[in-house]
Scaffold this motif. Structure first.
Motif, PDB file in Angstrom:
ATOM      1  N   SER A   1     -26.188  16.167  36.474  1.00 42.54           N
ATOM      2  CA  SER A   1     -27.467  16.088  36.459  1.00 42.54           C
ATOM      3  C   SER A   1     -28.166  15.441  35.258  1.00 42.54           C
ATOM      4  O   SER A   1     -27.324  15.341  34.209  1.00 42.54           O
ATOM      5  CB  SER A   1     -28.212  17.494  36.463  1.00 42.54           C
ATOM      6  OG  SER A   1     -27.832  18.146  37.757  1.00 42.54           O
TER       7      SER A   1
ATOM      8  N   PHE B   1     -24.482   6.342  37.114  1.00 39.44           N
ATOM      9  CA  PHE B   1     -23.388   5.565  37.548  1.00 39.44           C
ATOM     10  C   PHE B   1     -22.010   6.262  38.021  1.00 39.44           C
ATOM     11  O   PHE B   1     -21.184   5.766  38.896  1.00 39.44           O
ATOM     12  CB  PHE B   1     -22.930   4.363  36.688  1.00 39.44           C
ATOM     13  CG  PHE B   1     -22.030   3.371  37.257  1.00 39.44           C
ATOM     14  CD1 PHE B   1     -22.496   2.228  37.664  1.00 39.44           C
ATOM     15  CD2 PHE B   1     -20.567   3.477  37.131  1.00 39.44           C
ATOM     16  CE1 PHE B   1     -21.846   1.159  38.022  1.00 39.44           C
ATOM     17  CE2 PHE B   1     -19.956   2.522  37.522  1.00 39.44           C
ATOM     18  CZ  PHE B   1     -20.425   1.395  38.117  1.00 39.44           C
ATOM     19  N   ASP B   2     -22.057   7.489  37.608  1.00 40.13           N
ATOM     20  CA  ASP B   2     -20.740   8.244  38.153  1.00 40.13           C
ATOM     21  C   ASP B   2     -20.911   8.540  39.411  1.00 40.13           C
ATOM     22  O   ASP B   2     -20.125   9.246  40.210  1.00 40.13           O
ATOM     23  CB  ASP B   2     -20.689   9.512  37.428  1.00 40.13           C
ATOM     24  CG  ASP B   2     -21.957  10.304  37.288  1.00 40.13           C
ATOM     25  OD1 ASP B   2     -22.864  10.041  37.977  1.00 40.13           O
ATOM     26  OD2 ASP B   2     -22.070  11.196  36.383  1.00 40.13           O
ATOM     27  N   ALA B   3     -22.086   8.449  40.424  1.00 39.84           N
ATOM     28  CA  ALA B   3     -22.458   8.803  41.590  1.00 39.84           C
ATOM     29  C   ALA B   3     -21.757   7.570  42.642  1.00 39.84           C
ATOM     30  O   ALA B   3     -21.550   7.860  43.752  1.00 39.84           O
ATOM     31  CB  ALA B   3     -23.716   8.812  41.920  1.00 39.84           C
ATOM     32  N   LEU B   4     -21.475   6.499  42.101  1.00 41.18           N
ATOM     33  CA  LEU B   4     -21.174   5.337  42.939  1.00 41.18           C
ATOM     34  C   LEU B   4     -19.912   5.730  43.573  1.00 41.18           C
ATOM     35  O   LEU B   4     -19.657   5.047  44.779  1.00 41.18           O
ATOM     36  CB  LEU B   4     -21.081   4.062  41.923  1.00 41.18           C
ATOM     37  CG  LEU B   4     -20.891   2.634  42.722  1.00 41.18           C
ATOM     38  CD1 LEU B   4     -21.987   1.612  42.212  1.00 41.18           C
ATOM     39  CD2 LEU B   4     -19.580   2.231  42.810  1.00 41.18           C
ATOM     40  N   CYS B   5     -18.953   6.295  42.870  1.00 44.16           N
ATOM     41  CA  CYS B   5     -17.761   6.521  43.646  1.00 44.16           C
ATOM     42  C   CYS B   5     -17.822   7.528  44.835  1.00 44.16           C
ATOM     43  O   CYS B   5     -16.692   7.433  45.920  1.00 44.16           O
ATOM     44  CB  CYS B   5     -16.506   6.829  42.802  1.00 44.16           C
ATOM     45  SG  CYS B   5     -16.738   8.504  41.896  1.00 44.16           S
TER      46      CYS B   5
ATOM     47  N   LEU C   1     -21.435  -0.004  30.598  1.00 41.42           N
ATOM     48  CA  LEU C   1     -20.372   0.810  31.121  1.00 41.42           C
ATOM     49  C   LEU C   1     -19.221   1.012  30.192  1.00 41.42           C
ATOM     50  O   LEU C   1     -18.588   2.323  29.953  1.00 41.42           O
ATOM     51  CB  LEU C   1     -19.837   0.269  32.541  1.00 41.42           C
ATOM     52  CG  LEU C   1     -21.054   0.686  33.599  1.00 41.42           C
ATOM     53  CD1 LEU C   1     -20.377   0.128  34.867  1.00 41.42           C
ATOM     54  CD2 LEU C   1     -21.189   2.046  33.770  1.00 41.42           C
ATOM     55  N   SER C   2     -18.740  -0.016  29.856  1.00 45.99           N
ATOM     56  CA  SER C   2     -17.603   0.209  28.693  1.00 45.99           C
ATOM     57  C   SER C   2     -18.136   1.078  27.530  1.00 45.99           C
ATOM     58  O   SER C   2     -17.266   2.075  27.027  1.00 45.99           O
ATOM     59  CB  SER C   2     -17.523  -1.283  28.199  1.00 45.99           C
ATOM     60  OG  SER C   2     -16.485  -1.339  26.948  1.00 45.99           O
ATOM     61  N   ARG C   3     -19.312   1.008  26.971  1.00 45.26           N
ATOM     62  CA  ARG C   3     -19.615   1.749  25.697  1.00 45.26           C
ATOM     63  C   ARG C   3     -19.941   3.122  26.218  1.00 45.26           C
ATOM     64  O   ARG C   3     -19.398   4.078  25.483  1.00 45.26           O
ATOM     65  CB  ARG C   3     -21.108   1.303  25.472  1.00 45.26           C
ATOM     66  CG  ARG C   3     -21.715   1.863  24.222  1.00 45.26           C
ATOM     67  CD  ARG C   3     -23.011   1.397  23.693  1.00 45.26           C
ATOM     68  NE  ARG C   3     -24.075   1.420  24.988  1.00 45.26           N
ATOM     69  CZ  ARG C   3     -25.015   0.730  25.053  1.00 45.26           C
ATOM     70  NH1 ARG C   3     -25.459  -0.219  23.961  1.00 45.26           N
ATOM     71  NH2 ARG C   3     -25.684   0.758  26.022  1.00 45.26           N
ATOM     72  N   GLN C   4     -20.405   3.497  27.471  1.00 40.56           N
ATOM     73  CA  GLN C   4     -20.456   4.905  27.823  1.00 40.56           C
ATOM     74  C   GLN C   4     -18.953   5.585  27.905  1.00 40.56           C
ATOM     75  O   GLN C   4     -18.832   6.576  27.672  1.00 40.56           O
ATOM     76  CB  GLN C   4     -20.976   4.625  29.369  1.00 40.56           C
ATOM     77  CG  GLN C   4     -21.369   6.181  29.639  1.00 40.56           C
ATOM     78  CD  GLN C   4     -22.568   6.000  30.991  1.00 40.56           C
ATOM     79  OE1 GLN C   4     -22.924   4.912  31.215  1.00 40.56           O
ATOM     80  NE2 GLN C   4     -22.768   7.024  31.714  1.00 40.56           N
ATOM     81  N   LEU C   5     -17.925   4.708  28.460  1.00 37.88           N
ATOM     82  CA  LEU C   5     -16.652   5.112  28.625  1.00 37.88           C
ATOM     83  C   LEU C   5     -16.268   5.587  27.064  1.00 37.88           C
ATOM     84  O   LEU C   5     -15.559   6.518  26.871  1.00 37.88           O
ATOM     85  CB  LEU C   5     -15.665   4.300  29.144  1.00 37.88           C
ATOM     86  CG  LEU C   5     -15.668   4.398  30.614  1.00 37.88           C
ATOM     87  CD1 LEU C   5     -14.729   3.301  31.236  1.00 37.88           C
ATOM     88  CD2 LEU C   5     -15.173   5.760  30.977  1.00 37.88           C
TER      89      LEU C   5
ATOM     90  N   ALA D   1     -22.631  13.171  40.256  1.00 41.06           N
ATOM     91  CA  ALA D   1     -21.564  14.138  39.577  1.00 41.06           C
ATOM     92  C   ALA D   1     -22.173  14.944  38.494  1.00 41.06           C
ATOM     93  O   ALA D   1     -21.758  16.075  38.021  1.00 41.06           O
ATOM     94  CB  ALA D   1     -20.246  13.388  39.245  1.00 41.06           C
TER      95      ALA D   1
ATOM     96  N   GLN E   1     -21.869  -3.948  32.757  1.00 41.25           N
ATOM     97  CA  GLN E   1     -20.367  -3.933  32.433  1.00 41.25           C
ATOM     98  C   GLN E   1     -20.171  -3.433  30.970  1.00 41.25           C
ATOM     99  O   GLN E   1     -19.426  -2.594  30.379  1.00 41.25           O
ATOM    100  CB  GLN E   1     -19.484  -5.211  32.626  1.00 41.25           C
ATOM    101  CG  GLN E   1     -19.696  -5.716  34.037  1.00 41.25           C
ATOM    102  CD  GLN E   1     -19.245  -4.850  34.982  1.00 41.25           C
ATOM    103  OE1 GLN E   1     -18.339  -3.966  34.942  1.00 41.25           O
ATOM    104  NE2 GLN E   1     -20.155  -4.595  35.994  1.00 41.25           N
TER     105      GLN E   1
ATOM    106  N   HIS F   1     -30.349  14.923  40.094  1.00 34.51           N
ATOM    107  CA  HIS F   1     -29.737  16.081  40.415  1.00 34.51           C
ATOM    108  C   HIS F   1     -28.383  16.019  40.728  1.00 34.51           C
ATOM    109  O   HIS F   1     -27.917  15.222  41.851  1.00 34.51           O
ATOM    110  CB  HIS F   1     -30.644  16.673  41.732  1.00 34.51           C
ATOM    111  CG  HIS F   1     -31.978  17.455  41.331  1.00 34.51           C
ATOM    112  ND1 HIS F   1     -32.154  18.657  40.860  1.00 34.51           N
ATOM    113  CD2 HIS F   1     -33.255  16.468  41.106  1.00 34.51           C
ATOM    114  CE1 HIS F   1     -33.329  18.737  40.588  1.00 34.51           C
ATOM    115  NE2 HIS F   1     -34.145  17.648  40.886  1.00 34.51           N
TER     116      HIS F   1
END
Lengths: 295, 295
Positions: A120, A109-113, A155-159, A118, A152, A68
């Motif tokens: 749903s 992973f965008d919630a870590l910061c 995450l790189s692929r996601q970016l 950030a 890692q 959420h």
DNA sequence: CGATCGTTTGACGGTGCTCAATCACCGTGG
DNA sequence: CCACGGTGATTGAGCACCGTCAAACGATCG
């Protein structure tokens, strides 16, 4: 008929009504680190090094909300099977789809910061995920190097994919956006070992429309346009790519129907005037970039 | 021809023309890990633990290309000072801006999964970056936990920002996109300790237009619209936010001019008919989501 | 079989893209 | 010093793509 999801008939359906129901996600048998690494693309087996490590696997029913937006983040999720969409709900109730995720992709992973999610995440079909507790994430990353590197990598692929999404939202003709989306879906399927010609889209026209930045009616019209141009055969969510080259040509072109295909074969389909676009940064000031593609 | 590229006479230019020139970036004095951590937001000093570790600092002149899309990736960059834009060059020469980066932001991480950079990075002003060799990245991450965590933090923030960029590209009125962009810039400035009211935009109208997914003329028109509505004062790249609340209200609204501000004060400025939008997923099918915001 | 949602198609109107001209700004060189 | 070419920003005019509204059809599930 949603011909088959990935994990049919899990017998956990729990019958309850919609949003009052507490658990859109349910716990299944735990998985091993090796299972996690395998779905993330690491072939190497680390069972002998870390035999005891297991982590929970959750079942997520189609349409259920896994994460959420705004909620405090407890877990990092890695898709084990199925498909998800990630979206942000804007202030006025508008839903902006950000990406689609499949097996091996990392969610949340965008919630870590910030500590809060950030975006749903909603399951597009019955799916399963590995749930990695955020508290233990650092510990596992430090003690299991393959897992860390796989993370890692993901995450790189996601970016990199976020960039591709921006390309699909670029202000070009709607048919081009859809063509780019289909090409992207096709290569995604190919990477997972499935047929790149016959696609079964798990997401609705609405979701595609949101990702492409157009109205969902426009997605329908673009589908029929691509069909008329001989690129596709479409039956609801089943898409067969008939002419991949033509589809790619359409995806590469900035606006509308590709020029070199306009003559003859598809009569009367040409309707746009210009083919060069003033939009945005075409031929902008960075000559170093232009230099990489000599005239 | 090609009048000059990025380096107006740096002595390295090698006269031999454009893209053959090797170094748009130059090496400056090396920096310490503590410097790197400081710019990434880690206050804790680790000098005593790793005193000897230093890493190269590069100077990048305004307009120079730091990372080339498609090039093999050797380094990961962390912005030390200045501003950059990240972009993808589409097949037809079109430039799609993906994001802007400032101090503490990581550049080039999207190359890790493929070995090649998925996007180009161009300096918008004279800037400096820490260059972390990819070969040594894992080693440093494993031996310097604060660096590793700062990197994860930065990556998480970058993913969250990608979502915000998608929001700005969402198919809403162009003035709303610009308002969202300005609000976003304002909070970015505030996070860096600068004034959130007076902005100096380092990027051109073209770059903004590409990020927002509109033509650059439309960006100009949207600027004047926001000025007419009393939100801003604009002088070229200097922007002063006069009415932050109104600007935010405009940014939240889906289309055009916010309703509650339409009466009286800004006479005759109302010109759009509808304010509700059919676009994309407004009020779509996920009841669990609606449950989180009770009617 | 009826209710609901997703998909498709049509018609209309408007926003924004295209093209074009103008102005301001800047570094260059006569 | 001012003329000069080049770039960026602004403004205007015209038109067409696509968003909006509407209706019909199909699919799914109870």
């Amino acid at each position: 008929m949603l011909p088959q999801a990935s994990l049919p008939g899990d017998g956990l359906s729990s019958g309850g009504g919609w949003f009052v129901r507490r658990n859109p996600v349910m716990v299944a048998a735990p998985g091993t680190i090796s299972d996690l690494l395998r779905v993330m693309g690491v072939s190497q087996d680390v069972t002998q090094r870390e035999p005891a490590l297991t982590l929970p696997v959750w079942r997520v029913r189609s349409g259920a909300v896994l994460l959420h937006e705004g909620a405090v983040a407890d877990f990092l999720q890695v898709v084990r099977s199925g498909t998800f969409k990630s979206l942000r709900t804007l202030e006025d109730g508008y839903e902006q789809v950000l990406s689609f995720a499949g097996p091996g992709d990392v969610l949340g992973f965008d919630a870590l910061c910030s500590g809060h999610h950030a975006s749903s995440v909603v399951a597009l079909e019955d799916s399963t995920v590995f749930a990695v507790p955020l508290r233990e994430l650092d510990h596992w990353r430090q003690h299991c190097t393959p897992l860390d590197q796989a993370l890692q990598f993901a995450l790189s692929r996601q970016l990199a994919r976020a960039g591709q999404v921006a390309e699909m939202m670029a202000p070009v003709a709607s048919e081009v956006r859809l063509a780019r989306f289909l090409v992207w879906q096709s290569v995604s399927m190919a990477e997972r070992g499935e047929s790149p010609r016959r696609l079964y889209l798990r997401m609705s026209r609405r979701d595609i429309a949101s990702l492409l930045g157009v109205a969902h009616e426009t997605v329908s019209r673009s589908f029929t346009a691509l069909v008329d141009w001989g690129c596709l055969r479409v039956d609801n969510r089943e898409v067969e790519i008939l002419d991949a080259d033509r589809l790619r040509a359409c995806a590469h072109n900035t606006r509308g129907f590709p020029d070199e295909l306009a003559r003859g074969e598809v009569a009367g389909a040409r309707r746009r005037g210009t083919c060069s676009s003033n939009l945005a940064n075409a031929r902008s000031a960075h000559r170093e970039l232009d230099a990489t593609r000599p005239a």
